[in-house]
Scaffold this active site. Structure first.
Site, PDB file in Angstrom:
ATOM      1  NE  ARG A 134      39.307  42.591  50.459  1.00  0.00           N
ATOM      2  CZ  ARG A 134      40.355  42.544  49.632  1.00  0.00           C
ATOM      3  NH1 ARG A 134      41.585  42.455  50.105  1.00  0.00           N
ATOM      4  NH2 ARG A 134      40.179  42.558  48.333  1.00  0.00           N
ATOM      5  CG  HIS A 144      48.332  41.364  47.702  1.00  0.00           C
ATOM      6  ND1 HIS A 144      48.060  41.959  48.914  1.00  0.00           N
ATOM      7  CD2 HIS A 144      47.397  41.831  46.837  1.00  0.00           C
ATOM      8  CE1 HIS A 144      47.011  42.754  48.791  1.00  0.00           C
ATOM      9  NE2 HIS A 144      46.570  42.680  47.540  1.00  0.00           N
ATOM     10  CD  GLU A 167      50.187  42.998  42.059  1.00  0.00           C
ATOM     11  OE1 GLU A 167      49.853  44.195  42.092  1.00  0.00           O
ATOM     12  OE2 GLU A 167      49.524  42.094  42.570  1.00  0.00           O
ATOM     13  NE  ARG A 225      46.097  39.910  40.928  1.00  0.00           N
ATOM     14  CZ  ARG A 225      45.250  40.527  41.748  1.00  0.00           C
ATOM     15  NH1 ARG A 225      44.267  41.257  41.272  1.00  0.00           N
ATOM     16  NH2 ARG A 225      45.383  40.421  43.046  1.00  0.00           N
ATOM     17  CG  ASN A 229      44.225  42.298  37.580  1.00  0.00           C
ATOM     18  OD1 ASN A 229      43.298  41.592  38.007  1.00  0.00           O
ATOM     19  ND2 ASN A 229      44.998  43.006  38.381  1.00  0.00           N
TER      20      ASN A 229
END
Ligand code: AMP
Length: 405
Positions: free
Chosen positions: A240, A179, A383, A90, A9
């Site tokens: 964010r 996600h 994940e 990913r 990732n």
């Protein structure tokens, strides 16, 4: 017995990796390459519970991966003899093109690069990770798993922005969602944990990490999600902003004389909890609130207010909701966030059991009362395992996955 899967990732300045036994789900080795491009780079590596570290400048992602592979050789497990079945990558943005795990070829790499306009921070790093790993492991299948894929099925009314349709079409402007691997994995785990058929469940999944997103899922199909064209939309996050009036962007351009890159930086890295009170980690936020810091208190209240708004919206979107699941760093650990997000909703059939909610338990578990109409759960996301399982299907003895695009 299949060989393990290496999952990579690559972020903008970091690379996470895991070597996973995709059958048992166990992480054999894992690590994190951090501060790529800075003088004080660091790699933390763990093999069967033993930690090792490398410190020193890491020029770029390719060198980061090369050093990580050297850590495997030194500290275990040696990848050359590990019998790797596949490498799973990913990839953040799959655009309109990729909506399922895809065997990586030169054409696929070119297409992921082309999609960098939609994810300028992420896709270029993903491409470097892919190319570096393919040079080291040329003979095993490399598989891209896209963060956007699960949301490919969003209904038109949920994925369409109400802007000029021709402009949107010309520039790929639509809700993609992110996600997705986590939302899909967690919703699948909810069904498993409850012993229910996923096809019969209406679910809300709240992935609350440093990045945060909510989704509404009906019978395994994503019906709406809070992130949009980019991961900036939706919930308040660590750094964010989540939803803002788009007019703020024009106002800042004109009044604060910020150019588009400065506004991008402000909204992605200098907003959210950090912008409101200076910290983006919930543990520090809690300490500040406990010390009486008013800005931290307001940041927390804004975070919870937004979260409740999305929960309300998705209750109505789905009409009947069977489960609400919390996952990721904040969702799995912050007891008060879960309690405050769902406080006072008994009239909607949502009753948290405060003792269950506060229990220290790493396993997936129910935290609602037995009489709650909606079952509320904490479900650790994984994940990497989801990516490993998707990638392994492309190994020579895997099940395959039909057409790849
Ligand atoms: P993630 O992006 O899923 O890795 O989540 C990272 C975030 O989870 C951190 O920035 C923290 O805000 C939060 N977090 C991690 N551990 C805890 C904890 N024990 N209590 C509260 N928040 C936590």
């Amino acid at each position: 017995m299949n060989g393990p899967v290496l999952v990579i990732n690559s972020g903008s300045s970091s690379i996470k990796y895991q070597l996973i036994d995709a059958d048992g789900g166990e992480a054999i080795a894992s690590g994190l390459v951090e501060r790529i491009g800075e003088p004080d780079g660091v790699i933390g590596h763990r093999y069967r519970g033993a930690d090792s570290e490398h410190r020193g400048p890491i020029a770029d992602h390719a060198e980061g991966l090369r050093l990580a592979f050297a850590m495997f050789a030194e500290a275990g497990m040696d990848l050359a003899s590990a019998g790797i079945a596949a490498v799973g990558h990913r990839v953040v943005h799959g655009g309109e093109v990729f909506y399922r795990p895809t065997r990586i070829t030169a054409d696929v790499v070119a297409e992921i690069s082309r999609l960098s306009a939609l994810a300028p921070l992420h896709n270029p790093a993903n491409v470097v990770g892919i190319e570096s790993a393919m040079r080291v492991f040329p003979d095993v299948p490399h598989v891209a798993v896209f963060d956007t894929a699960f949301f490919h099925t969003l209904p038109a009314e949920a994925r369409t922005y109400a802007i000029d349709a021709a402009v949107a079409a010309a520039h790929g402007v639509r809700r993609y969602g992110f996600h997705g691997t986590s939302h899909e994995y967690v919703s699948g785990r909810v069904a498993e944990v409850l012993g229910r058929d996923n096809a019969e469940l209406n679910q809300i999944v709240l992935h609350l990490g440093n990045g945060a997103s909510a989704s509404a899922i009906a019978g395994g199909r994503a019906m709406d999600t809070s992130m949009g064209l980019t991961p900036l939309e939706g919930l308040v996050m660590g750094t964010r902003s989540g939803d803002i009036d788009p007019g703020i962007v024009m106002h800042l351009r004109r009044s604060a004389d910020l150019d588009v890159d400065a506004i991008d930086d402000l909204l992605n890295r200098g907003s959210g909890l950090k912008g409101l009170c200076g910290v983006n980690d919930f543990r520090e936020l809690r300490r500040l609130i406990d010390g009486g810091d008013g800005a931290a208190r307001l940041a927390y209240d804004v975070y919870i207010h937004r979260l409740r708004k999305y929960i309300g919206a998705y209750l109505v979107t789905l009409g009947r909701v069977d489960t609400i699941a919390f996952t990721a760093g904040v969702g799995e650990n912050a007891v008060e966030v879960r309690a405050d997000a769902l406080a006072g909703l008994e009239a909607l059939g949502i009753e948290i059991d405060l003792d269950r909610n506060a229990a220290k338990d790493r396993a997936a578990r129910v935290i609602s009362t037995d009489s709650s109409r909606v079952t509320v759960l904490v479900v650790p996301t994984n994940e990497e395992l989801a990516i490993a399982r998707a990638a392994r299907r492309f190994a020579p003895d895997g099940e395959g996955d039909g057409p790849q695009r």
